[in-house]
Scaffold this motif. Sequence first.
Motif, short mmCIF file in Angstrom:
data_model
loop_
_atom_site.label_atom_id
_atom_site.label_comp_id
_atom_site.label_asym_id
_atom_site.label_seq_id
_atom_site.Cartn_x
_atom_site.Cartn_y
_atom_site.Cartn_z
N UNK A 1 -6.01 -13.88 8.44
CA UNK A 1 -5.84 -14.60 9.70
C UNK A 1 -5.20 -15.97 9.50
N UNK A 2 -4.07 -15.94 8.82
CA UNK A 2 -3.21 -17.10 8.61
C UNK A 2 -1.80 -16.55 8.61
N UNK A 3 -0.98 -17.05 9.51
CA UNK A 3 0.40 -16.55 9.66
C UNK A 3 1.08 -16.46 8.30
N UNK A 4 1.77 -15.35 8.03
CA UNK A 4 2.51 -15.20 6.79
C UNK A 4 3.65 -14.21 6.95
N UNK A 5 4.68 -14.43 6.17
CA UNK A 5 5.85 -13.56 6.14
C UNK A 5 5.97 -12.96 4.74
N UNK A 6 6.14 -11.64 4.68
CA UNK A 6 6.37 -10.95 3.42
C UNK A 6 7.87 -10.93 3.12
N UNK A 7 8.22 -11.21 1.87
CA UNK A 7 9.62 -11.12 1.43
C UNK A 7 9.67 -10.11 0.28
N UNK A 8 10.34 -8.98 0.51
CA UNK A 8 10.37 -7.88 -0.46
C UNK A 8 11.73 -7.75 -1.12
N UNK A 9 11.75 -7.56 -2.44
CA UNK A 9 13.00 -7.13 -3.07
C UNK A 9 13.24 -5.66 -2.71
N UNK A 10 14.46 -5.31 -2.42
CA UNK A 10 14.77 -3.93 -2.05
C UNK A 10 15.76 -3.32 -3.02
N UNK A 11 15.56 -2.03 -3.27
CA UNK A 11 16.41 -1.27 -4.18
C UNK A 11 16.83 0.02 -3.49
N UNK A 12 17.97 0.50 -3.84
CA UNK A 12 18.46 1.72 -3.20
C UNK A 12 17.45 2.85 -3.37
N UNK A 13 17.14 3.52 -2.24
CA UNK A 13 16.20 4.66 -2.23
C UNK A 13 14.81 4.27 -2.73
N UNK A 14 14.37 3.03 -2.46
CA UNK A 14 13.05 2.60 -2.94
C UNK A 14 11.89 3.11 -2.08
N UNK A 15 12.17 3.62 -0.89
CA UNK A 15 11.15 4.22 -0.01
C UNK A 15 10.03 3.23 0.31
N UNK A 16 10.36 1.95 0.51
CA UNK A 16 9.33 0.96 0.81
C UNK A 16 8.51 1.36 2.03
N UNK A 17 9.17 1.73 3.12
CA UNK A 17 8.44 1.98 4.36
C UNK A 17 7.74 3.33 4.38
N UNK A 18 8.02 4.18 3.39
CA UNK A 18 7.33 5.46 3.32
C UNK A 18 6.28 5.53 2.24
N UNK A 19 6.05 4.42 1.55
CA UNK A 19 5.10 4.41 0.43
C UNK A 19 3.89 3.56 0.76
N UNK A 20 2.85 3.71 -0.02
CA UNK A 20 1.61 2.96 0.13
C UNK A 20 1.50 1.92 -0.98
#
Length: 211
Positions: free
Chosen positions: A164-183
């Motif tokens: 409960x403290x505002x925060x922004x995530x900054x992710x490194x991205x890689x081709x076919x990394x499936x960030x949004x489909x992984x846990x």
Amino acid sequence: MRSARYAQRILRSGKAFAPIVVPIESTPMTSYAIGGSAVRMYREIVSGAVLLVDVHNHEPTGYQCPFCFLLDGGETPLDGPRDIVLRTPLATAFTASRWWPNNRGHVLVIPNAHHENLYDLPPEYGYAVHDVVREIAIAMRATYNCDGVSTRQHNEPDGGQDVWHYHVHVFPRYRDDNLYGSQPLPDMATADARWHYAERLRNHLESPTVT
């Protein structure tokens, strides 16, 4: 306590909602619960008119904020001063302890004052967080050998927020990394693992500008 601020508010007018930018004074008046959300009602004085603005919060009474603890120099197995990558007068970036399988070393950026979510974040802190997010994204792109960068920001439990403290995530991205489909990985990152990435970012941010 009344404080003068300059902010964008969603002002209620009948059944319509109109975003406007005006100088305002806000005075907390009362709070109530609706749908599991604590709602603070503010008495807004805008150009002589009195309006009511609702701000939804879920922070429990007596909440011990881990991000404020970090900002005060505290240390836990999840984070500590060595995780801090960049600190400005209004915002701070540090390596996160929860990692995704193909996106290790991601960073959180927070305001240095305690504000729960986007709804009640003062503009000056929003600008400061954005500036630090940009600096981290540039440093990440230069030092992680990644192919891109993504950001995430969550508000309220149903929006994915759990601190409960505002925060922004900054992710490194890689081709076919499936960030949004992984846990996330089941175990939190160790201090040594986090510091490996923090050092990369700090060294880049502290290096002289190449002309």
